[in-house]
Design a protein around this motif. Structure first.
Motif, short mmCIF file in Angstrom:
data_model
loop_
_atom_site.label_atom_id
_atom_site.label_comp_id
_atom_site.label_asym_id
_atom_site.label_seq_id
_atom_site.Cartn_x
_atom_site.Cartn_y
_atom_site.Cartn_z
N SER A 2 0.84 -1.20 0.00
CA SER A 2 0.00 0.00 0.00
C SER A 2 0.87 1.25 0.00
O SER A 2 1.94 1.29 0.60
CB SER A 2 -0.91 0.00 1.23
OG SER A 2 -0.13 -0.02 2.42
N LYS A 3 0.38 2.27 -0.67
CA LYS A 3 1.10 3.53 -0.73
C LYS A 3 0.84 4.34 0.53
O LYS A 3 -0.27 4.40 1.04
CB LYS A 3 0.67 4.32 -1.97
CG LYS A 3 1.03 3.65 -3.28
CD LYS A 3 0.61 4.51 -4.45
CE LYS A 3 0.97 3.85 -5.77
NZ LYS A 3 0.55 4.66 -6.94
N ARG A 4 1.88 5.05 1.01
CA ARG A 4 1.73 5.90 2.18
C ARG A 4 1.03 7.19 1.80
O ARG A 4 1.26 7.75 0.73
CB ARG A 4 3.10 6.20 2.78
CG ARG A 4 3.82 4.98 3.32
CD ARG A 4 5.15 5.36 3.92
NE ARG A 4 4.98 6.30 5.02
CZ ARG A 4 6.00 6.89 5.67
NH1 ARG A 4 7.24 6.62 5.29
NH2 ARG A 4 5.77 7.72 6.65
N VAL A 5 0.16 7.65 2.66
CA VAL A 5 -0.58 8.90 2.43
C VAL A 5 0.24 10.06 2.96
O VAL A 5 0.71 10.04 4.10
CB VAL A 5 -1.95 8.87 3.12
CG1 VAL A 5 -2.67 10.20 2.92
CG2 VAL A 5 -2.78 7.71 2.60
N ASN A 6 0.44 11.06 2.11
CA ASN A 6 1.14 12.26 2.54
C ASN A 6 0.12 13.17 3.25
O ASN A 6 -0.55 13.99 2.63
CB ASN A 6 1.74 12.98 1.32
CG ASN A 6 2.69 14.09 1.72
OD1 ASN A 6 2.53 14.71 2.77
ND2 ASN A 6 3.69 14.33 0.89
N TRP A 7 0.01 13.01 4.57
CA TRP A 7 -1.04 13.70 5.31
C TRP A 7 -0.90 15.22 5.32
O TRP A 7 -1.93 15.92 5.23
CB TRP A 7 -1.10 13.16 6.75
CG TRP A 7 -1.71 11.79 6.80
CD1 TRP A 7 -1.08 10.62 7.09
CD2 TRP A 7 -3.08 11.46 6.54
NE1 TRP A 7 -1.95 9.56 7.02
CE2 TRP A 7 -3.19 10.05 6.69
CE3 TRP A 7 -4.21 12.20 6.18
CZ2 TRP A 7 -4.40 9.38 6.50
CZ3 TRP A 7 -5.41 11.53 6.00
CH2 TRP A 7 -5.50 10.14 6.16
N THR A 10 -2.23 16.28 1.93
CA THR A 10 -3.66 15.97 1.88
C THR A 10 -4.47 16.96 2.71
O THR A 10 -5.55 17.42 2.30
CB THR A 10 -3.92 14.54 2.38
OG1 THR A 10 -3.13 13.62 1.63
CG2 THR A 10 -5.39 14.17 2.26
N THR A 11 -3.95 17.32 3.88
CA THR A 11 -4.63 18.29 4.75
C THR A 11 -4.70 19.66 4.09
O THR A 11 -5.74 20.33 4.13
CB THR A 11 -3.91 18.39 6.11
OG1 THR A 11 -3.82 17.10 6.70
CG2 THR A 11 -4.65 19.33 7.04
#
Length: 272
Positions: A2-7, A10-11
């Motif tokens: 799974s790809k990591r979410v760049n929080w 994204t925020t």
């Protein structure tokens, strides 16, 4: 995997979306409310959809006449901006190693740093003296004022186009004029789309220049006729926001249709 979410990103995107969507939500809900519902709560959804706000707004602003004025000014401005600015940029981009053309380039780009209010009064006086205080004069000014930013965009893009394409066309017997229209201009499609959309949005939504230039009510554009909802004692927000949505919708449609040209990318038909 799974790809990591760049929080953080994204925020920021979510916050940016809220900044845009929240005012749009307010505009849409108020446009469909009655004055009593608006006074009761600005944020709530309308209990009943008041479509008469739109018909009343169309009558109050003489919408279709103002729409025709805005359409005429915007379409002619976009067409002549693409034709003239791209030709000027091509001449500069292919001769940028010469002092005259380099000076011309910086002369055009330097206009980006001149605020419009500084030259507003002289422009009003000049246009009145030359009989240009009309839609045609407005079109001319949009083309001239847009050339600074457009030259900056076009020159950088044209310099990325291989010269071999032009040399091959010249060997086949093309003149400089033919090279531009048959080789360069088709390859400018993504940049032309970008310039067209920016120019279209500017000419359609501009308020200041038409305000100081146009005196005849029959020549007023859509941004100008929004004044009809404001009086000395208040503003009819429901009709005003309904009219704003009507004026906004053509540009939303234009952007939805034309955005694929901006995303489309690289020079088409270039040397492989």
């Amino acid at each position: 995997m799974s790809k990591r979410v760049n929080w953080p990103i994204t925020t920021l995107i979510a916050l940016g979306s809220l900044v845009i969507l929240f005012p749009l939500y307010i505009a849409v809900t108020i446009a469909f409310k009655s004055p009593a519902e608006t006074a009761e709560s600005v944020l709530s959804l309308p209990k009943t959809l008041h479509f008469e706000n739109f018909t009343n707004a169309i009558e109050a602003t003489n919408f279709f006449h103002a729409f025709g004025n805005s359409m005429y000014i915007t379409v002619i401005t976009v067409i002549f901006t693409l034709l003239t600015n791209s030709m000027v940029a091509y001449a500069i981009a292919r001769n940028l190693d010469k002092k005259f053309f380099k000076g011309l380039y910086y002369y055009f780009v330097s206009a980006l740093f001149i605020p419009f209010p500084i030259i507003m009064l002289p422009i009003v006086k000049q246009t009145a003296a030359f009989g240009m205080d009309n839609p045609n004069g407005l079109i001319f000014l949009y083309i001239v004022y847009g050339i600074a930013f457009n030259i900056f965009l076009y020159v950088g893009y044209i310099r990325s186009i291989p010269r071999e394409l032009e040399e091959a066309a010249i060997v086949d017997g093309c003149s400089t004029w033919g090279v531009f229209w048959k080789v360069i201009f088709p390859l400018l499609a993504p940049m032309n789309a970008t310039v067209a959309i920016l120019t279209c949005l500017w000419a359609w939504n501009d308020f200041i220049l038409p305000l100081v230039l146009l005196n005849d009510e029959s020549q007023m554009t859509l941004p100008l006729v929004q004044y009809v909802f404001q009086s000395e004692f208040g503003t009819d927000y429901n009709l005003a926001f309904a009219s704003y949505l009507l004026a906004l919708s053509p540009m939303v449609i234009v952007y939805i249709i034309a955005q694929k040209w901006i995303i489309s990318g690289v020079t088409r038909g270039a040397v492989k």
